[in-house]
Design an enzyme around this catalytic site. Structure first.
Site, mmCIF file in Angstrom:
data_model
loop_
_atom_site.group_PDB
_atom_site.id
_atom_site.type_symbol
_atom_site.label_atom_id
_atom_site.label_comp_id
_atom_site.label_asym_id
_atom_site.label_seq_id
_atom_site.Cartn_x
_atom_site.Cartn_y
_atom_site.Cartn_z
ATOM 1 N N ARG A 140 0.832 -1.193 0.000
ATOM 2 C CA ARG A 140 0.000 0.000 0.000
ATOM 3 C C ARG A 140 0.872 1.250 0.000
ATOM 4 N NH1 ARG A 140 -1.950 -0.016 4.676
ATOM 5 N NH2 ARG A 140 -1.706 -2.162 5.345
ATOM 6 N N CYS A 177 1.067 -9.859 13.791
ATOM 7 C CA CYS A 177 0.794 -10.118 15.213
ATOM 8 C C CYS A 177 -0.069 -11.347 15.436
ATOM 9 C CB CYS A 177 0.127 -8.908 15.855
ATOM 10 S SG CYS A 177 1.157 -7.447 15.872
HETATM 11 C C1 SPV Z 1 -3.560 -5.488 5.374
HETATM 12 O O1 SPV Z 1 -2.456 -4.965 5.207
HETATM 13 O O2 SPV Z 1 -4.215 -5.347 6.400
HETATM 14 C C2 SPV Z 1 -4.119 -6.328 4.323
HETATM 15 C C3 SPV Z 1 -3.502 -6.256 3.019
HETATM 16 O O3 SPV Z 1 -5.081 -7.019 4.541
HETATM 17 S S1 SPV Z 1 -3.911 -4.853 2.169
HETATM 18 O O4 SPV Z 1 -5.001 -5.166 1.277
HETATM 19 O O5 SPV Z 1 -2.730 -4.459 1.455
HETATM 20 O O6 SPV Z 1 -4.313 -3.826 3.089
#
Ligand code: SPV
Ligand code: MN
Length: 633
Positions: free
Chosen positions: A96, A282
């Site tokens: 992200r 975690c």
């Molecule tokens: C997270 O990072 O909490 C995920 C993956 O589930 S993402 O879709 O990249 O946020």
């Protein structure tokens, strides 16, 4: 191409669409008699200028078409199994993008810990960058539910994207809901997602990542995401929807959470439902899978239904971390990922030259092939001379939750499941006991949910114990101030006639020599203890920070569920109340919320009381209190 007509008239608009769309696409769209939605679609076609448009009505042919063109266009690569494919996001697009993900707010007023931007400027910028972004490409238009069919919990969404990989992922992860759009137009409230991978290079990676933008327009219930492919940035109904959902829930008084939902079996085969929020790394997934049934592994919508909190998993698939998934610790997932029959999109793993998928944890050695950085061979190094891992640590699998043997039978229940308890888990080597029950809802919301933190994972020795604040494990996905989010939980609890119990867990306590005290499998016991506590079937010991298990109860549970002994010595280590560390935690959290202007006053009262109880205990017992010194409740 003709411009979108200004006059607000559905027939004029349909007429325009009939001229810009191929007949099949037009026929499917025209059934959705929602002026505002069709106008937005027409406008986005006008901006992005796709050469083709494909509308999915949710048929088998639609799914097959998308899966086929994902391969034909090199967005996914085939493997030795027909419905296992591999997608690469590219080395600059593996996670992200926090910096370029912004919440658009009129005036761009700052919100604590949230990356905001002026709405008008943001929309102007992203639409400008989207001009002609789909030229030469095909736009897919797809309709989904975020929740079970015919449910009061469910939100609706439309996705426009030029990525077959994104629609393919959504076809796995969400229920398709074209019919609901047809049936309920013109009034169906829905979220809108526009995505473009932008120009792709010869590897299929998005080229213009410097122009990556993920702009979340709360007022318009719309998200624009461009020049990226990583699912966390692009799959509309995942983390983009989560932010819209948090905002809507805040306005309407219900909870949209970054939590799993799982069932734990207790005496007489009763099922008790828990939700769980854990920051990355975690133990969220392993906790969900240590339970007896799984409703969801990532997201939850929780509402007050006649005084009872009930929850649904808005998804029907998993976008899980694959790194480390192995046959011993994760037999269920491992079997799904290696079965020739399942449909799986692997991302950023290693695809070997003999068409095998390899990740860390897969049986056998990695062989030469393709990975997230291009061609890979054992020992390959980057420019700086460091070894390139065969499979990326954030490599993922996308697959249906319906393959799970322990899938909860109520996954599609429009009423959801009753939420009996919430668990918050952090990675904490020095402070929190393995399991701890809050005194009550308010105490749990404040000292566990709102106080959730986790050891920074780039765990260099000197930084051990340096904690990262992540309230409710949702900080990255908040679209409102953390202060308001805490307040929402306090208000939500006030109106419930049955409040969920709140617990915290911590699997990462270390001993003096730096070794983890608990075994991976021990979480089963903590879960079973919590289950018994929900029903008042075991007693507990009161500490200054909540209730902990009685030694003899754990001895029984360790024996019953793991066939293991549980020593007094281990108990006194694990359940010692580390007063100094706990006081420091209160102080850290206090400091953070005192910089957040809309933190609810109640939060500070609860923290003040917690600190006072700890100080009183220190005056009597010293810095570390043995659980044997504390009395039964
Ligand atoms: C997270 O990072 O909490 C995920 C993956 O589930 S993402 O879709 O990249 O946020
Ligand atoms: Mn998640």
């Amino acid at each position: 191409m003709s411009r979108v007509p200004e006059v607000e008239d559905l027939n004029v608009l349909l007429n325009h669409l009939s001229r810009v769309l191929p007949p099949e696409a037009y026929a499917k769209l025209a059934k959705i008699r929602n002026y505002s939605l069709l106008k937005w679609i027409a406008e986005m076609i006008d901006v992005a200028r796709p050469s083709k448009v494909y509308v999915l009505a949710g048929s088998k042919e639609d799914f097959e078409y998308v899966a086929r063109v994902a391969i034909e266009r090199g967005e996914e690569l085939p493997t030795k199994y027909p419905r296992h494919t591999v997608h690469f996001d590219g080395p600059k697009d593996l996670a992200r993008d926090r910096k370029n993900t912004r919440i658009l707010i009129p005036g761009g007023s700052p919100v604590p810990m949230i990356n905001t931007y002026d709405r008008d400027s943001g929309l102007r910028e992203v639409l400008e960058l989207s001009k002609g972004i789909m030229s030469g490409k095909e736009m897919f238009i797809a309709f989904y539910c975020f929740g079970p069919k015919n449910s009061d919990f469910t939100l609706y969404a439309v996705q426009l994207t030029d990525s077959a990989y994104v629609v393919h992922s959504e076809n796995i992860l969400y229920r398709t809901c074209y019919d609901d759009f047809v049936k309920n137009a013109p009034n169906l409230e829905h979220a809108r997602f526009f995505h473009s991978a932008g120009e792709r290079d010869e590897n299929g990676w998005s080229k213009n990542t410097e122009n990556r933008r993920i702009y979340i327009d709360l007022e318009g219930n719309t998200v624009y995401s461009i020049n990226t492919q990583y699912a966390g940035n692009t799959v509309g109904l995942k983390k983009l929807m989560l932010r819209l959902c948090v905002y809507k829930g805040y306005k309407e008084g219900w909870l949209c959470e970054h939590m799993f939902i799982a069932g734990i079996k207790g005496p007489g085969d009763r099922i008790t439902y828990f939700t769980g929020a854990f920051p990355a790394g975690c133990g969220k997934t392993s906790t969900a899978f240590a339970a007896d049934t799984v409703v969801g592994d990532d997201l939850a919508i929780i509402k007050n239904v006649d005084g009872i909190p009930r929850g649904v998993n808005p998804e029907v698939g998993m976008f899980g971390i694959i790194d480390g998934v192995n046959p011993t610790d994760d037999p269920e997932i491992y079997e799904i990922l290696t079965s020739p029959e399942t449909e799986v999109i692997f991302s950023n793993v290693l695809l070997t030259d003999d068409h095998e998928v390899w990740w860390r944890g897969k049986v056998g050695e990695p062989k030469p092939g393709l990975n997230y950085a291009g061609r890979w061979w054992p020992g390959k190094k980057d420019e700086k001379g460091s070894e390139i891992l065969p499979s990326h640590p954030n490599a993922r699998f996308t697959t249906s939750i319906r393959y799970l043997k322990k899938l909860d039978p109520r996954i599609d229940d429009p009423e959801g499941v009753p939420i009996h308890a919430m668990v918050f888990g952090g990675r904490d080597p020095i402070t929190m006991p393995p399991v701890l029950e809050a005194f009550d809802w308010v105490h749990g919301v404040v000292t566990m949910g709102a106080s959730l933190e986790s050891e920074k994972t780039a765990a260099i020795l000197e930084r051990v114990g340096e904690m990262e604040f992540n309230p409710f494990a949702i900080l990255d996905f908040l679209s409102i101030s953390p202060g308001k989010y805490v307040d929402l939980h306090l208000r939500f609890g006030e109106k419930l006639s049955i409040k969920p119990k709140i617990f915290s867990v911590n699997y990462f306590l270390k001993d003096e020599s730096g070794r983890f005290i608990a075994d991976k499998v021990d979480k089963k016991v903590w879960l079973k203890w919590m289950e018994l506590r929900v029903h008042g079937d075991v007693d507990s010991i009161e500490t200054p920070v909540g209730y902990i298990p009685i030694y003899q109860d754990l001895v029984k549970l360790f024996n019953m569920y793991l066939g293991k002994d549980y020593s007094e010595e281990r108990y006194s280590k694990e359940f010692a109340i580390r007063v100094d560390n706990l006081i420091r935690k209160v102080e850290r959290v206090w400091k953070i919320y005192s910089d957040i202007p809309d933190s609810p006053p109640e939060l500070f009262e609860v923290l003040r009381d917690q600190k006072r109880r700890l100080e009183e205990a220190r005056a009597i017992y010293g810095s570390v209190v043995s659980p044997f010194k504390l009395s039964k409740r």
